[in-house]
Write a protein that holds these residues in place. Structure first.
Motif, PDB file in Angstrom:
ATOM      1  N   VAL A  35      -0.809  -8.547  -1.837  1.00 50.59           N
ATOM      2  CA  VAL A  35      -1.410  -8.264  -3.143  1.00 50.59           C
ATOM      3  C   VAL A  35      -1.490  -6.774  -3.414  1.00 50.59           C
ATOM      4  O   VAL A  35      -1.371  -6.323  -4.553  1.00 50.59           O
ATOM      5  CB  VAL A  35      -2.815  -8.905  -3.206  1.00 50.59           C
ATOM      6  CG1 VAL A  35      -3.531  -8.510  -4.486  1.00 50.59           C
ATOM      7  CG2 VAL A  35      -2.720 -10.413  -3.103  1.00 50.59           C
ATOM      8  N   VAL A  36      -1.697  -5.969  -2.375  1.00 51.15           N
ATOM      9  CA  VAL A  36      -1.967  -4.537  -2.539  1.00 51.15           C
ATOM     10  C   VAL A  36      -0.660  -3.750  -2.460  1.00 51.15           C
ATOM     11  O   VAL A  36       0.152  -3.952  -1.552  1.00 51.15           O
ATOM     12  CB  VAL A  36      -2.937  -4.033  -1.455  1.00 51.15           C
ATOM     13  CG1 VAL A  36      -3.302  -2.573  -1.688  1.00 51.15           C
ATOM     14  CG2 VAL A  36      -4.194  -4.898  -1.412  1.00 51.15           C
ATOM     15  N   SER A  37      -0.461  -2.835  -3.414  1.00 48.81           N
ATOM     16  CA  SER A  37       0.725  -1.976  -3.401  1.00 48.81           C
ATOM     17  C   SER A  37       0.332  -0.541  -3.725  1.00 48.81           C
ATOM     18  O   SER A  37      -0.711  -0.283  -4.335  1.00 48.81           O
ATOM     19  CB  SER A  37       1.779  -2.479  -4.390  1.00 48.81           C
ATOM     20  OG  SER A  37       1.291  -2.404  -5.717  1.00 48.81           O
ATOM     21  N   PHE A  38       1.194   0.381  -3.311  1.00 48.67           N
ATOM     22  CA  PHE A  38       0.969   1.811  -3.514  1.00 48.67           C
ATOM     23  C   PHE A  38       2.206   2.404  -4.175  1.00 48.67           C
ATOM     24  O   PHE A  38       3.115   2.891  -3.497  1.00 48.67           O
ATOM     25  CB  PHE A  38       0.683   2.503  -2.177  1.00 48.67           C
ATOM     26  CG  PHE A  38      -0.591   2.053  -1.515  1.00 48.67           C
ATOM     27  CD1 PHE A  38      -1.739   2.814  -1.620  1.00 48.67           C
ATOM     28  CD2 PHE A  38      -0.647   0.857  -0.803  1.00 48.67           C
ATOM     29  CE1 PHE A  38      -2.927   2.406  -1.026  1.00 48.67           C
ATOM     30  CE2 PHE A  38      -1.821   0.432  -0.208  1.00 48.67           C
ATOM     31  CZ  PHE A  38      -2.962   1.206  -0.324  1.00 48.67           C
ATOM     32  N   PRO A  39       2.297   2.331  -5.511  1.00 49.83           N
ATOM     33  CA  PRO A  39       3.474   2.862  -6.200  1.00 49.83           C
ATOM     34  C   PRO A  39       3.644   4.355  -5.908  1.00 49.83           C
ATOM     35  O   PRO A  39       2.661   5.080  -5.746  1.00 49.83           O
ATOM     36  CB  PRO A  39       3.165   2.618  -7.682  1.00 49.83           C
ATOM     37  CG  PRO A  39       2.082   1.587  -7.698  1.00 49.83           C
ATOM     38  CD  PRO A  39       1.301   1.791  -6.440  1.00 49.83           C
ATOM     39  N   ASP A  64      -7.274   5.006   2.504  1.00 50.29           N
ATOM     40  CA  ASP A  64      -6.276   4.787   3.546  1.00 50.29           C
ATOM     41  C   ASP A  64      -5.559   3.463   3.260  1.00 50.29           C
ATOM     42  O   ASP A  64      -6.210   2.414   3.169  1.00 50.29           O
ATOM     43  CB  ASP A  64      -6.947   4.737   4.912  1.00 50.29           C
ATOM     44  CG  ASP A  64      -5.953   4.423   6.022  1.00 50.29           C
ATOM     45  OD1 ASP A  64      -5.899   3.257   6.454  1.00 50.29           O
ATOM     46  OD2 ASP A  64      -5.220   5.346   6.420  1.00 50.29           O
ATOM     47  N   PRO A  65      -4.238   3.480   3.114  1.00 47.08           N
ATOM     48  CA  PRO A  65      -3.529   2.259   2.699  1.00 47.08           C
ATOM     49  C   PRO A  65      -3.751   1.068   3.624  1.00 47.08           C
ATOM     50  O   PRO A  65      -4.067  -0.042   3.156  1.00 47.08           O
ATOM     51  CB  PRO A  65      -2.060   2.693   2.685  1.00 47.08           C
ATOM     52  CG  PRO A  65      -2.110   4.170   2.430  1.00 47.08           C
ATOM     53  CD  PRO A  65      -3.342   4.648   3.145  1.00 47.08           C
ATOM     54  N   ARG A 114      -2.955  -8.842  -8.627  1.00 47.64           N
ATOM     55  CA  ARG A 114      -2.344  -7.769  -7.843  1.00 47.64           C
ATOM     56  C   ARG A 114      -3.219  -6.524  -7.959  1.00 47.64           C
ATOM     57  O   ARG A 114      -3.926  -6.328  -8.961  1.00 47.64           O
ATOM     58  CB  ARG A 114      -0.908  -7.490  -8.281  1.00 47.64           C
ATOM     59  CG  ARG A 114      -0.731  -6.953  -9.687  1.00 47.64           C
ATOM     60  CD  ARG A 114       0.738  -6.557  -9.961  1.00 47.64           C
ATOM     61  NE  ARG A 114       0.909  -6.112 -11.334  1.00 47.64           N
ATOM     62  CZ  ARG A 114       1.323  -6.895 -12.321  1.00 47.64           C
ATOM     63  NH1 ARG A 114       1.599  -8.163 -12.083  1.00 47.64           N
ATOM     64  NH2 ARG A 114       1.454  -6.411 -13.539  1.00 47.64           N
ATOM     65  N   LEU A 115      -3.165  -5.697  -6.938  1.00 44.97           N
ATOM     66  CA  LEU A 115      -3.945  -4.466  -6.877  1.00 44.97           C
ATOM     67  C   LEU A 115      -3.000  -3.315  -6.609  1.00 44.97           C
ATOM     68  O   LEU A 115      -2.322  -3.283  -5.580  1.00 44.97           O
ATOM     69  CB  LEU A 115      -5.005  -4.561  -5.771  1.00 44.97           C
ATOM     70  CG  LEU A 115      -5.806  -3.284  -5.474  1.00 44.97           C
ATOM     71  CD1 LEU A 115      -6.617  -2.853  -6.699  1.00 44.97           C
ATOM     72  CD2 LEU A 115      -6.730  -3.494  -4.272  1.00 44.97           C
TER      73      LEU A 115
END
Length: 441
Positions: free
Chosen positions: A98-102, A54-55, A130-131
């Protein structure tokens, strides 16, 4: 109390305090002096999970994990040109998300690996990592976590510790490190058969260079090599021998003159619990191999090579030594301004290039954490690391084991090798790793 324990105030409840600063350690300063845009000094970690995350929940858990390990919340502090030290400035909170969801795409994993190798998180924003969370493929429910680390600030094991904390906060399950393997204490050795290190070591022979600069990487899964009970060598020694034989074979195929090999091996003595020091915490040793002992190894001579290698690695690991040696500590002494030391460091690095080790083998070993993200996402079924592969080495070998499987990453400089060359080196490594277990000593 420090700024790490209590964030600076904005003036409404008291005066704001200057963030805490700490000088760059030796490893960080040397890396900072030698940065190159063409081949960024990044560490790439790739964690494969069987389910989805879950983002919002992951972003919250990872941010909380950063606060549990506040030494990771750092950026390079500004300073005048004449300063005598670089300094890290510890921040109360991340400067960036820091967290991304391409967005998903057909080659999502390849593109994520390219980003991990091609661009380092900036040192000017806290934290320098980065994550990325990427869907595994269109046919499964799996997720892949890509951690990219600026190696000037941090190493892989330290960031894996932070990820284990995030997994525990996200899934609510214990992610404490497993107990390290119990090893029989080594008997004292009076003398170790070690080849001379006065000769410049072999370089990895050029294959088919690619026109674009940067690094390439290939990851693969192998069986953990069998080691007979009571064998005088470890799996790490088998990996070391396989790496040496792989390069010796490659160089013979490409007509390179036989030369001794030296393989750099990181040694990490830090604890793996929540008190693990965060930063660049490994020290480097160099394991030498004479060209003659790699020229014609067969089933009968392999046990002797493994035993000699084990003797060398044990002796090297037992020696007290600064992380980069005594010369680096002297070079980074804060006697003159940082720019002058930077110019001297870069000049010495170029002059010492012929004596740089042939390659680097970083064996993370068995991943000590379950990396269990709970019922929906599950626990890690594969973890890959890759270390920077700048010239003059141009090739690094990184291994880790998860769920009883060995996860190998070969990373290379594109000015030295192509993806096809990497695939051939992988096949050679697999062949020689298998050869280390064919006969009992």
């Amino acid at each position: 109390m420090t700024a790490v324990e209590h964030p600076a105030r904005d003036g409404t409840n008291g005066p704001a305090r200057r963030p805490r600063r700490i000088p760059f350690p030796v490893v960080d300063e040397v890396a900072r002096h030698c940065l190159q845009e063409e081949e960024p000094e990044t560490v790439h970690i790739e964690v494969h999970l069987p389910g989805r995350l879950d983002p919002a929940r992951l972003r919250t858990a990872f941010t909380q994990a950063l606060h549990r390990h506040p030494r990771i919340l750092m950026r390079e502090a500004e300073g005048p040109w004449y300063r005598r030290r670089y300094e890290w400035e510890l921040t109360p909170d991340p400067d960036v998300d820091v967290v991304s969801f391409p967005p998903p795409d057909r080659d999502a994993l390849k593109h994520a690996r390219d980003r991990a190798l091609g661009a380092a998180p900036p040192l000017t924003a806290s934290p320098p990592i980065r994550l990325e969370v990427v869907d595994e493929d269109d046919t499964s429910h799996g997720t892949v976590l890509f951690l990219t680390i600026n190696h000037t600030a941090l190493d892989g094991p330290a960031c894996l510790r932070v990820l284990a904390t995030a997994a525990e906060l996200y899934g609510g399950r214990d992610n404490s490190p497993s107990a390290p393997p119990v090893r029989t204490p080594d008997a004292p050795q009076e003398q170790v058969d070690t080849p001379s290190t006065w000769t410049p070591p072999a370089r990895v022979a050029h294959g088919t260079p690619e026109p674009s600069p940067g690094n390439g990487v290939l990851v693969t899964e192998l069986s953990v090599p069998h080691r007979p009970k009571g064998a005088p060598y470890t799996v790490n020694d088998q990996l070391m021998v396989a790496t040496a034989l792989m390069i010796a074979h490659w160089n013979r195929e490409h007509g390179a003159r036989p030369r001794p090999l030296r393989i750099t091996m990181p040694v990490d003595d830090r604890p793996r619990g929540t008190d693990m020091p965060i930063g660049n915490g490994t020290r480097l040793v160099e394991v030498p191999f004479a060209s003659a002992e790699l020229a014609s190894v067969d089933g009968g001579s392999m046990p002797d090579l493994l035993r000699r290698t084990a003797d060398r690695t044990r002796a090297l690991k037992s020696l007290p030594r600064p992380q980069l040696g005594h010369g680096a500590a002297l070079l980074t002494a804060p006697v003159v301004p940082v720019p002058w030391r930077a110019a001297l460091t870069r000049g010495l690095r170029r002059a010492a290039a012929p004596w740089t080790s042939t390659t680097l083998l970083s064996n993370i070993g068995r991943i000590p954490y379950a990396l269990d993200f709970g019922d929906t996402a599950g626990r890690a079924r594969a973890v890959w690391f890759s270390a920077p592969a700048r010239m003059p080495r141009g090739l690094t070998v990184t291994t880790a084991s998860t769920a009883g499987r060995l996860h190998l990453a070969l990373r290379w400089s594109r000015t030295l090798l192509s993806h096809g060359d990497g695939a051939h080196l992988r096949d050679l490594f697999e062949h020689y790793l298998h050869a280390t277990q064919e006969r009992r000593p």
